[in-house]
Design a protein around this motif. Structure first.
Motif, PDB file in Angstrom:
ATOM      1  N   ALA A  42       0.828  -1.211   0.000  1.00  0.00           N
ATOM      2  CA  ALA A  42       0.000   0.000   0.000  1.00  0.00           C
ATOM      3  C   ALA A  42       0.863   1.262   0.000  1.00  0.00           C
ATOM      4  CB  ALA A  42      -0.934   0.002   1.204  1.00  0.00           C
ATOM      5  N   TYR A  46       0.654   4.555  -2.221  1.00  0.00           N
ATOM      6  CA  TYR A  46       0.208   5.728  -1.480  1.00  0.00           C
ATOM      7  C   TYR A  46       1.309   6.116  -0.487  1.00  0.00           C
ATOM      8  CZ  TYR A  46      -4.287   4.359  -3.450  1.00  0.00           C
ATOM      9  OH  TYR A  46      -5.300   4.016  -4.311  1.00  0.00           O
ATOM     10  N   LEU A  61      -6.530  -1.249   8.469  1.00  0.00           N
ATOM     11  CA  LEU A  61      -7.138  -1.877   7.295  1.00  0.00           C
ATOM     12  C   LEU A  61      -8.169  -2.912   7.735  1.00  0.00           C
ATOM     13  CD1 LEU A  61      -7.315  -2.343   4.252  1.00  0.00           C
ATOM     14  CD2 LEU A  61      -5.354  -3.906   4.460  1.00  0.00           C
ATOM     15  N   LEU A  96      -4.464   0.978  -6.201  1.00  0.00           N
ATOM     16  CA  LEU A  96      -3.312   0.089  -6.014  1.00  0.00           C
ATOM     17  C   LEU A  96      -3.039  -0.686  -7.298  1.00  0.00           C
ATOM     18  CD1 LEU A  96      -3.891  -1.560  -2.507  1.00  0.00           C
ATOM     19  CD2 LEU A  96      -1.981  -0.102  -3.164  1.00  0.00           C
TER      20      LEU A  96
END
Length: 156
Positions: A42, A46, A61, A96
């Protein structure tokens, strides 16, 4: 009392809600290696997530997935709320997929590679989220229009 969902919304909410809830419950007790893997994947897409510790990210998450799954499975939660949560979550997953090298075939393609297939499939969640939002908005308009029609009194 009338529920804020329609019969046509039940199946997509149950299917996606159960799937996401199960995924979140599976991550709840993620070990260090799993947390690091999730976080690394991730954070590569990001960069703001690089500041978050891996275990904190995995717990966050997990909590997000459990919450979204529960929203979808709870019939008292309005479809617009559940649909917005699902759309936002799945848009992040598709981000993603689209931004991670090796997930799509070379060129300007959005077609998945073998590595991208597990994430590319999440496009169905995005489609269901958009469908739920559309249903909530168009269904609301129909209900408002029906309420505005003058009622005819029955004489017997």
């Amino acid at each position: 009392m009338r529920l804020p969902i329609t019969p046509s919304e039940i199946a997509p909410r149950i299917a996606t809600g159960a799937f996401i809830l199960n995924s979140g419950l599976g991550k709840r007790a993620a070990d260090e290696a799993t947390a690091t893997g999730l976080h690394g994947f991730a954070a590569g897409t990001y960069p703001v997530l690089k500041k978050v510790p891996a275990t904190t990210f995995a717990k966050g998450l997990s909590t997000a997935e459990i919450t979204i799954g529960a929203l979808l499975l709870t019939p008292f939660v309005p479809t617009a709320v559940a649909g917005a949560a699902l759309t936002g979550f799945s848009a992040g997953l598709l981000g993603l997929y689209l931004r991670t090298p090796g997930m799509t075939k070379p060129g300007a393609s959005v077609a998945p590679t073998q590595d991208g297939l597990p994430i590319a499939k999440d496009v169905w969640m995005f489609g269901i989220g958009i469908g739920l939002l559309t249903q909530a908005l168009t269904g609301r308009e129909a209900r408002v229009a029906a309420r505005r029609k003058p009622s005819r009194s029955r004489r017997g």
